[in-house]
Structures are given as structure tokens and as C-alpha cells.
Write a protein that holds these residues in place. Sequence first.
Motif, PDB file in Angstrom:
ATOM      1  N   GLY A  71      31.239  81.178  15.349  1.00  0.00           N
ATOM      2  CA  GLY A  71      30.951  81.657  13.999  1.00  0.00           C
ATOM      3  C   GLY A  71      31.857  82.786  13.548  1.00  0.00           C
ATOM      4  O   GLY A  71      31.827  83.171  12.380  1.00  0.00           O
ATOM      5  N   ALA A  72      32.668  83.317  14.438  1.00  0.00           N
ATOM      6  CA  ALA A  72      33.550  84.431  14.094  1.00  0.00           C
ATOM      7  C   ALA A  72      34.689  83.974  13.186  1.00  0.00           C
ATOM      8  O   ALA A  72      35.245  82.894  13.362  1.00  0.00           O
ATOM      9  N   GLU A  73      35.016  84.800  12.231  1.00  0.00           N
ATOM     10  CA  GLU A  73      36.194  84.598  11.380  1.00  0.00           C
ATOM     11  C   GLU A  73      37.357  85.286  12.092  1.00  0.00           C
ATOM     12  O   GLU A  73      37.270  86.477  12.412  1.00  0.00           O
ATOM     13  N   VAL A  74      38.416  84.550  12.358  1.00  0.00           N
ATOM     14  CA  VAL A  74      39.549  85.064  13.118  1.00  0.00           C
ATOM     15  C   VAL A  74      40.857  84.707  12.401  1.00  0.00           C
ATOM     16  O   VAL A  74      40.853  83.973  11.424  1.00  0.00           O
ATOM     17  N   VAL A  75      41.950  85.214  12.933  1.00  0.00           N
ATOM     18  CA  VAL A  75      43.286  84.765  12.543  1.00  0.00           C
ATOM     19  C   VAL A  75      43.871  84.119  13.784  1.00  0.00           C
ATOM     20  O   VAL A  75      43.845  84.701  14.873  1.00  0.00           O
ATOM     21  N   LEU A  76      44.375  82.912  13.639  1.00  0.00           N
ATOM     22  CA  LEU A  76      44.985  82.191  14.751  1.00  0.00           C
ATOM     23  C   LEU A  76      46.498  82.228  14.559  1.00  0.00           C
ATOM     24  O   LEU A  76      47.005  81.822  13.519  1.00  0.00           O
ATOM     25  N   ARG A  77      47.204  82.730  15.567  1.00  0.00           N
ATOM     26  CA  ARG A  77      48.652  82.898  15.500  1.00  0.00           C
ATOM     27  C   ARG A  77      49.325  82.032  16.558  1.00  0.00           C
ATOM     28  O   ARG A  77      48.933  82.064  17.725  1.00  0.00           O
ATOM     29  N   THR A  78      50.313  81.248  16.137  1.00  0.00           N
ATOM     30  CA  THR A  78      51.136  80.454  17.054  1.00  0.00           C
ATOM     31  C   THR A  78      52.590  80.861  16.840  1.00  0.00           C
ATOM     32  O   THR A  78      52.886  81.627  15.918  1.00  0.00           O
ATOM     33  N   PRO A  79      53.523  80.335  17.634  1.00  0.00           N
ATOM     34  CA  PRO A  79      54.932  80.657  17.389  1.00  0.00           C
ATOM     35  C   PRO A  79      55.429  80.165  16.024  1.00  0.00           C
ATOM     36  O   PRO A  79      56.486  80.583  15.570  1.00  0.00           O
ATOM     37  N   HIS A  80      54.673  79.297  15.350  1.00  0.00           N
ATOM     38  CA  HIS A  80      55.098  78.728  14.074  1.00  0.00           C
ATOM     39  C   HIS A  80      54.484  79.403  12.860  1.00  0.00           C
ATOM     40  O   HIS A  80      54.886  79.124  11.742  1.00  0.00           O
ATOM     41  N   GLY A  81      53.479  80.233  13.046  1.00  0.00           N
ATOM     42  CA  GLY A  81      52.834  80.899  11.924  1.00  0.00           C
ATOM     43  C   GLY A  81      51.442  81.368  12.283  1.00  0.00           C
ATOM     44  O   GLY A  81      51.034  81.334  13.443  1.00  0.00           O
ATOM     45  N   GLU A  82      50.708  81.820  11.286  1.00  0.00           N
ATOM     46  CA  GLU A  82      49.334  82.251  11.498  1.00  0.00           C
ATOM     47  C   GLU A  82      48.498  81.861  10.294  1.00  0.00           C
ATOM     48  O   GLU A  82      49.017  81.663   9.199  1.00  0.00           O
ATOM     49  N   ALA A  83      47.189  81.737  10.536  1.00  0.00           N
ATOM     50  CA  ALA A  83      46.272  81.331   9.475  1.00  0.00           C
ATOM     51  C   ALA A  83      44.865  81.821   9.796  1.00  0.00           C
ATOM     52  O   ALA A  83      44.484  81.878  10.973  1.00  0.00           O
ATOM     53  N   PRO A  84      44.091  82.154   8.757  1.00  0.00           N
ATOM     54  CA  PRO A  84      42.682  82.482   8.995  1.00  0.00           C
ATOM     55  C   PRO A  84      41.937  81.221   9.419  1.00  0.00           C
ATOM     56  O   PRO A  84      42.268  80.115   8.985  1.00  0.00           O
ATOM     57  N   ALA A  85      40.954  81.402  10.286  1.00  0.00           N
ATOM     58  CA  ALA A  85      40.184  80.268  10.792  1.00  0.00           C
ATOM     59  C   ALA A  85      38.780  80.728  11.151  1.00  0.00           C
ATOM     60  O   ALA A  85      38.488  81.920  11.191  1.00  0.00           O
ATOM     61  N   ARG A  86      37.943  79.755  11.452  1.00  0.00           N
ATOM     62  CA  ARG A  86      36.570  80.039  11.888  1.00  0.00           C
ATOM     63  C   ARG A  86      36.339  79.345  13.220  1.00  0.00           C
ATOM     64  O   ARG A  86      36.649  78.167  13.386  1.00  0.00           O
ATOM     65  N   LEU A  87      35.784  80.100  14.167  1.00  0.00           N
ATOM     66  CA  LEU A  87      35.398  79.514  15.451  1.00  0.00           C
ATOM     67  C   LEU A  87      34.029  78.876  15.284  1.00  0.00           C
ATOM     68  O   LEU A  87      33.149  79.430  14.628  1.00  0.00           O
ATOM     69  N   ASN A  88      33.862  77.703  15.884  1.00  0.00           N
ATOM     70  CA  ASN A  88      32.607  76.974  15.783  1.00  0.00           C
ATOM     71  C   ASN A  88      32.012  76.741  17.159  1.00  0.00           C
ATOM     72  O   ASN A  88      32.545  77.199  18.166  1.00  0.00           O
ATOM     73  N   ASP A  89      30.932  76.008  17.199  1.00  0.00           N
ATOM     74  CA  ASP A  89      30.194  75.766  18.434  1.00  0.00           C
ATOM     75  C   ASP A  89      31.083  75.177  19.530  1.00  0.00           C
ATOM     76  O   ASP A  89      32.002  74.414  19.247  1.00  0.00           O
TER      77      ASP A  89
END
Length: 106
Positions: A71-89
Amino acid sequence: MSAEPVAVTPGTSEHEPEESYSGPAIVVHEGGEVAVRVVLRGLFQPLDGRFHWYGRVDDAGALTGAGIRSGAEVVLRTPHGEAPARLNDPDPWGRLRVGALGAPPF
């Protein structure tokens, strides 16, 4: 299994847009960062006109150890970029699901 620390700097990789990514990533949450491995996929949905991306975080134990839960709102970063995301069950294998709409981090 915990991922080895990696230097993940967004925007440093030149590549054609992909529909999937598998590899190292950084989960950023409330100022903290956790190195993980992810498997991500995405596709354009013509019905709503948006890009839907989703996947799994293999190192869910590292996230829960850092206090990052489903349920946490996070930012996911890879070598190609980053984006806001949500972790789920978590799935039956203990991997947290992750996803969002819009530009993906790959």
C-alpha cells in the motif's frame, strides 16, 4: 535473497522504449532507499489511452525490513528512469506487486 547494492542513476541509459524490464532497481520511500531486483511489464491500453505498467519486487524482505509495506506510495528507479508507483499485496511467493499508470521507469 537480497540484491547487491547497485548504482542506479536515472536517465543514464540510452535504449529503445521496452515493454518489459528485469534487473536492479531502487525503491525510494520517505527519503530512504532500498536496493531490490524487479521484473516489470507494461502495455498501452487503447480503451483509456494510458500506459499501464506493473510487476514484482523480488526482495520484499528488504522492503519490509526497511518499514515499507503493501500500500505504500514509492518512487521506483531503474537505470532507465524513475516513476511513482504503489506497492500492492504480496503474491503467493512473497514478492510484492508494484504498478502504476503513465510513463514507466524502464
